[in-house]
Write an enzyme that holds these catalytic residues in place. Structure first.
Site, mmCIF file in Angstrom:
data_model
loop_
_atom_site.group_PDB
_atom_site.id
_atom_site.type_symbol
_atom_site.label_atom_id
_atom_site.label_comp_id
_atom_site.label_asym_id
_atom_site.label_seq_id
_atom_site.Cartn_x
_atom_site.Cartn_y
_atom_site.Cartn_z
ATOM 1 N N SER A 202 -9.802 55.975 24.791
ATOM 2 C CA SER A 202 -11.199 55.954 25.204
ATOM 3 C C SER A 202 -11.369 56.821 26.434
ATOM 4 C CB SER A 202 -11.573 54.508 25.550
ATOM 5 O OG SER A 202 -12.810 54.472 26.208
ATOM 6 N N TYR B 39 -10.832 46.205 30.267
ATOM 7 C CA TYR B 39 -10.771 46.891 28.970
ATOM 8 C C TYR B 39 -10.223 48.310 29.148
ATOM 9 C CZ TYR B 39 -12.359 49.931 25.209
ATOM 10 O OH TYR B 39 -12.394 50.887 24.227
ATOM 11 N N LYS C 223 -6.551 50.262 27.896
ATOM 12 C CA LYS C 223 -6.405 51.553 27.188
ATOM 13 C C LYS C 223 -5.434 52.463 27.949
ATOM 14 C CE LYS C 223 -8.951 51.034 23.605
ATOM 15 N NZ LYS C 223 -8.301 50.895 22.302
HETATM 16 P P1 NAD Z 1 -14.528 47.232 16.398
HETATM 17 O O1 NAD Z 1 -14.462 45.979 17.177
HETATM 18 O O2 NAD Z 1 -15.681 47.431 15.486
HETATM 19 O O3 NAD Z 1 -13.170 47.413 15.563
HETATM 20 C C1 NAD Z 1 -11.934 46.917 15.993
HETATM 21 C C2 NAD Z 1 -11.376 46.075 14.857
HETATM 22 O O4 NAD Z 1 -10.090 45.567 15.216
HETATM 23 C C3 NAD Z 1 -12.256 44.876 14.515
HETATM 24 O O5 NAD Z 1 -12.513 44.885 13.121
HETATM 25 C C4 NAD Z 1 -11.416 43.667 14.916
HETATM 26 O O6 NAD Z 1 -11.661 42.559 14.076
HETATM 27 C C5 NAD Z 1 -10.005 44.221 14.788
HETATM 28 N N1 NAD Z 1 -8.993 43.574 15.631
HETATM 29 C C6 NAD Z 1 -9.049 43.334 16.966
HETATM 30 N N2 NAD Z 1 -7.891 42.798 17.392
HETATM 31 C C7 NAD Z 1 -7.077 42.707 16.303
HETATM 32 C C8 NAD Z 1 -5.751 42.253 16.094
HETATM 33 N N3 NAD Z 1 -5.020 41.755 17.090
HETATM 34 N N4 NAD Z 1 -5.245 42.323 14.845
HETATM 35 C C9 NAD Z 1 -5.971 42.788 13.812
HETATM 36 N N5 NAD Z 1 -7.240 43.244 13.952
HETATM 37 C C10 NAD Z 1 -7.781 43.194 15.187
HETATM 38 O O7 NAD Z 1 -14.420 48.442 17.428
HETATM 39 P P2 NAD Z 1 -14.638 50.006 17.192
HETATM 40 O O8 NAD Z 1 -15.875 50.401 17.901
HETATM 41 O O9 NAD Z 1 -14.471 50.353 15.770
HETATM 42 O O10 NAD Z 1 -13.423 50.535 18.040
HETATM 43 C C11 NAD Z 1 -12.165 50.827 17.452
HETATM 44 C C12 NAD Z 1 -11.189 51.209 18.536
HETATM 45 O O11 NAD Z 1 -11.727 52.324 19.257
HETATM 46 C C13 NAD Z 1 -10.956 50.104 19.573
HETATM 47 O O12 NAD Z 1 -9.604 50.126 19.938
HETATM 48 C C14 NAD Z 1 -11.835 50.520 20.731
HETATM 49 O O13 NAD Z 1 -11.329 50.059 21.950
HETATM 50 C C15 NAD Z 1 -11.752 52.039 20.640
HETATM 51 N N6 NAD Z 1 -12.934 52.688 21.234
HETATM 52 C C16 NAD Z 1 -14.188 52.343 20.818
HETATM 53 C C17 NAD Z 1 -15.297 52.954 21.403
HETATM 54 C C18 NAD Z 1 -16.691 52.591 20.980
HETATM 55 O O14 NAD Z 1 -17.619 52.914 21.683
HETATM 56 N N7 NAD Z 1 -16.913 51.954 19.848
HETATM 57 C C19 NAD Z 1 -15.133 53.913 22.408
HETATM 58 C C20 NAD Z 1 -13.828 54.254 22.794
HETATM 59 C C21 NAD Z 1 -12.744 53.624 22.189
HETATM 60 C C1 UD1 Z 2 -19.705 51.950 27.694
HETATM 61 C C2 UD1 Z 2 -18.434 51.542 28.386
HETATM 62 C C3 UD1 Z 2 -17.274 52.379 27.885
HETATM 63 C C4 UD1 Z 2 -17.193 52.343 26.367
HETATM 64 C C5 UD1 Z 2 -18.544 52.791 25.809
HETATM 65 C C6 UD1 Z 2 -18.617 52.758 24.318
HETATM 66 C C7 UD1 Z 2 -19.094 50.769 30.617
HETATM 67 C C8 UD1 Z 2 -19.087 51.079 32.093
HETATM 68 N N1 UD1 Z 2 -18.569 51.710 29.827
HETATM 69 O O1 UD1 Z 2 -19.981 53.284 28.062
HETATM 70 O O2 UD1 Z 2 -16.100 51.862 28.423
HETATM 71 O O3 UD1 Z 2 -16.176 53.205 25.912
HETATM 72 O O4 UD1 Z 2 -19.554 51.896 26.301
HETATM 73 O O5 UD1 Z 2 -18.424 51.446 23.841
HETATM 74 O O6 UD1 Z 2 -19.559 49.728 30.200
HETATM 75 N N2 UD1 Z 2 -28.141 51.884 28.735
HETATM 76 C C9 UD1 Z 2 -29.413 51.438 29.003
HETATM 77 N N3 UD1 Z 2 -29.829 50.261 28.444
HETATM 78 C C10 UD1 Z 2 -29.020 49.517 27.640
HETATM 79 C C11 UD1 Z 2 -27.712 49.984 27.360
HETATM 80 C C12 UD1 Z 2 -27.303 51.169 27.938
HETATM 81 O O7 UD1 Z 2 -30.164 52.088 29.730
HETATM 82 O O8 UD1 Z 2 -29.446 48.452 27.171
HETATM 83 C C13 UD1 Z 2 -27.691 53.166 29.309
HETATM 84 C C14 UD1 Z 2 -26.507 53.019 30.240
HETATM 85 O O9 UD1 Z 2 -26.920 52.815 31.551
HETATM 86 C C15 UD1 Z 2 -25.813 54.359 30.038
HETATM 87 C C16 UD1 Z 2 -26.165 54.764 28.607
HETATM 88 O O10 UD1 Z 2 -27.284 53.974 28.240
HETATM 89 O O11 UD1 Z 2 -26.384 55.306 30.895
HETATM 90 C C17 UD1 Z 2 -25.034 54.515 27.631
HETATM 91 O O12 UD1 Z 2 -24.603 53.169 27.794
HETATM 92 P P1 UD1 Z 2 -23.552 52.493 26.814
HETATM 93 O O13 UD1 Z 2 -23.955 52.712 25.396
HETATM 94 O O14 UD1 Z 2 -23.364 51.093 27.268
HETATM 95 O O15 UD1 Z 2 -22.232 53.343 27.026
HETATM 96 P P2 UD1 Z 2 -21.439 53.693 28.384
HETATM 97 O O16 UD1 Z 2 -21.919 52.875 29.508
HETATM 98 O O17 UD1 Z 2 -21.462 55.168 28.549
#
Ligand code: NAD
Ligand code: UD1
Length: 349
Positions: free
Chosen positions: A126, A152, A156
């Site tokens: 991430s 969190y 990572k």
């Molecule tokens: P998500 O929660 O939709 O998917 C993660 C999946 O892993 C879920 O289906 C959950 O049930 C499963 N899971 C969690 N712990 C587990 C375990 N111990 N064993 C088996 N399954 C397990 O999240 P996502 O948005 O698809 O994210 C996927 C990965 O990407 C995560 O590692 C997350 O940290 C990373 N990531 C996500 C974002 C984002 O914004 N969505 C951003 C950066 C990184």
């Molecule tokens: C957040 C997480 C980041 C994670 C990412 C995707 C934090 C500090 N960072 O990033 O670790 O990887 O989500 O899951 O939490 N906003 C609003 N109103 C809302 C929600 C968001 O104005 O209800 C704004 C926020 O202030 C930000 C932007 O929208 O400026 C994006 O927010 P968000 O989607 O939560 O992502 P990040 O904060 O960038």
């Protein structure tokens, strides 16, 4: 011969979109998920979209014997590891829960991979691993402040340290060493073009895009914009939003890279567009997609938010020959298409 990819967390948001791309690219896919933050409906949707089958195991990546059994039954060529907890706010309240699940999953997986001579690992990292860029002066408090903003984010970063150390070490030596690509995602939004697969967060969303679509569909009343007094062109924060399908394809590029490259390595690579987009721009784009304005009110800043945060995507282009192709309007149109067809996510499927 078809390669078999183990996808942990493959029922989740990014994992499920990646599984679709893998199946369409003719990989065989095995999904592990404990369904903690996802639904079996995602697996059904993947099968419906692709017309292809996959193997699904419900279980936990921290369970050594469960994983061992899967590796025993299947010849696995590479692992894409999505499984993990990801809610930033929750991690502040329950750090042990986060460290335990996220670190244990990765370490257990590595232990089993080593036993079964599997050396190729694509990791869901991430952008949160980046530290506060404003913190440039070193003083006695640096070690306390110069770290990811949340437990969190720390999980990572620590997982990256583990993967890098194991790749450098000798525990995988007899099979040529561990090969890791660590993909650092920026802000994934959007949904599959079919509208049958999308983001389905539990409870009230913390992130901007699902909050907006839930306002648009009538589940929530008004979006709160966290601050319009940042030093940015329109006063709201700038982020690097990336279409989840572009992101999913980045994992296939990561796999190809890992299959083509010799030797042991740990390679971190940003997956983002490189284009900063403001909160107001996201709202405007969603308003176009939905066909009516999104009600919002500006409130105070959210603690921990940075004014701007976006990727330098040059390495991904150079190393993976990957770049994004889908713009903001496509992201918001697809997010909305998914939400309007499934107002309650997978819950009614
Ligand atoms: P998500 O929660 O939709 O998917 C993660 C999946 O892993 C879920 O289906 C959950 O049930 C499963 N899971 C969690 N712990 C587990 C375990 N111990 N064993 C088996 N399954 C397990 O999240 P996502 O948005 O698809 O994210 C996927 C990965 O990407 C995560 O590692 C997350 O940290 C990373 N990531 C996500 C974002 C984002 O914004 N969505 C951003 C950066 C990184
Ligand atoms: C957040 C997480 C980041 C994670 C990412 C995707 C934090 C500090 N960072 O990033 O670790 O990887 O989500 O899951 O939490 N906003 C609003 N109103 C809302 C929600 C968001 O104005 O209800 C704004 C926020 O202030 C930000 C932007 O929208 O400026 C994006 O927010 P968000 O989607 O939560 O992502 P990040 O904060 O960038």
């Amino acid at each position: 011969m078809k390669k078999t990819i183990l996808v942990t967390g493959g029922a989740g948001y990014i994992g499920s979109h990646t599984v679709v791309e893998l199946l369409e690219a003719q990989y065989s896919v095995i999904v592990i998920d404990n369904l903690y933050n996802s639904s079996i409906g995602a697996i059904t949707a993947i099968k419906n979209i692709t017309g292809k089958d996959l193997i699904f195991y419900e279980g936990d990546c921290t369970d050594f014997n469960f994983l061992k059994n899967i590796f025993n039954k299947n010849k696995i060529d590479a692992v894409i590891h999505f499984a993990g907890y990801k809610a930033v706010g929750e991690s502040v309240e329950k750090p042990l829960f986060y460290y335990k699940n996220n670190l244990d999953s990765t370490m257990t997986l590595l232990a089993v991979m080593r036993e079964f001579l599997c050396t190729k690992f694509v990791f869901s990292s991430s952008a949160t691993v980046y530290l506060d860029p404003n913190d440039v002066k070193y003083n006695e408090t640096t070690t306390q402040t110069n770290r990811p903003f949340s437990p969190y984010g720390s999980t990572k970063l620590v997982q990256e340290y583990i993967l890098e150390d194991v790749a450098k070490g000798f525990e995988f030596e007899k099979v040529g060493g561990l090969q890791v690509v660590s993909l650092r995602y920026f802000n994934p939004i959007g949904a599959h073009f079919s509208g049958e697969l999308g983001e389905d967060p539990n409870g009230v969303p913390n992130n901007l895009a699902p909050y907006i679509t839930q306002v648009a569909v009538g589940r929530l009343r008004t979006l709160q914009v966290f601050g319009d007094d940042y030093p940015t062109p329109d006063g709201t924060c700038l982020r690097d939003y990336i279409h989840v399908v572009d992101l999913a394809k980045g994992h296939l590029s990561g796999l190809e890279y890992i299959f083509a490259k010799e030797g042991k390595f740990f390679d971190p690579i940003n997956l983002g567009t490189g284009a900063p987009v403001s909160v107001f721009q996201v709202i405007e784009s969603f308003s176009k997609a939905v066909g009516k304005s999104i009600p919002y009110e500006v409130v105070g800043r959210r603690s921990g938010d940075l004014a701007e945060f976006y990727a330098d995507p040059v390495k991904a282009k150079k190393v993976l020959d990957w770049q994004t192709t889908l713009d903001l309007d496509k992201m918001t149109a697809d997010s909305w298409n998914w939400q309007k067809r499934h107002p309650n996510g997978f819950k009614n499927l």
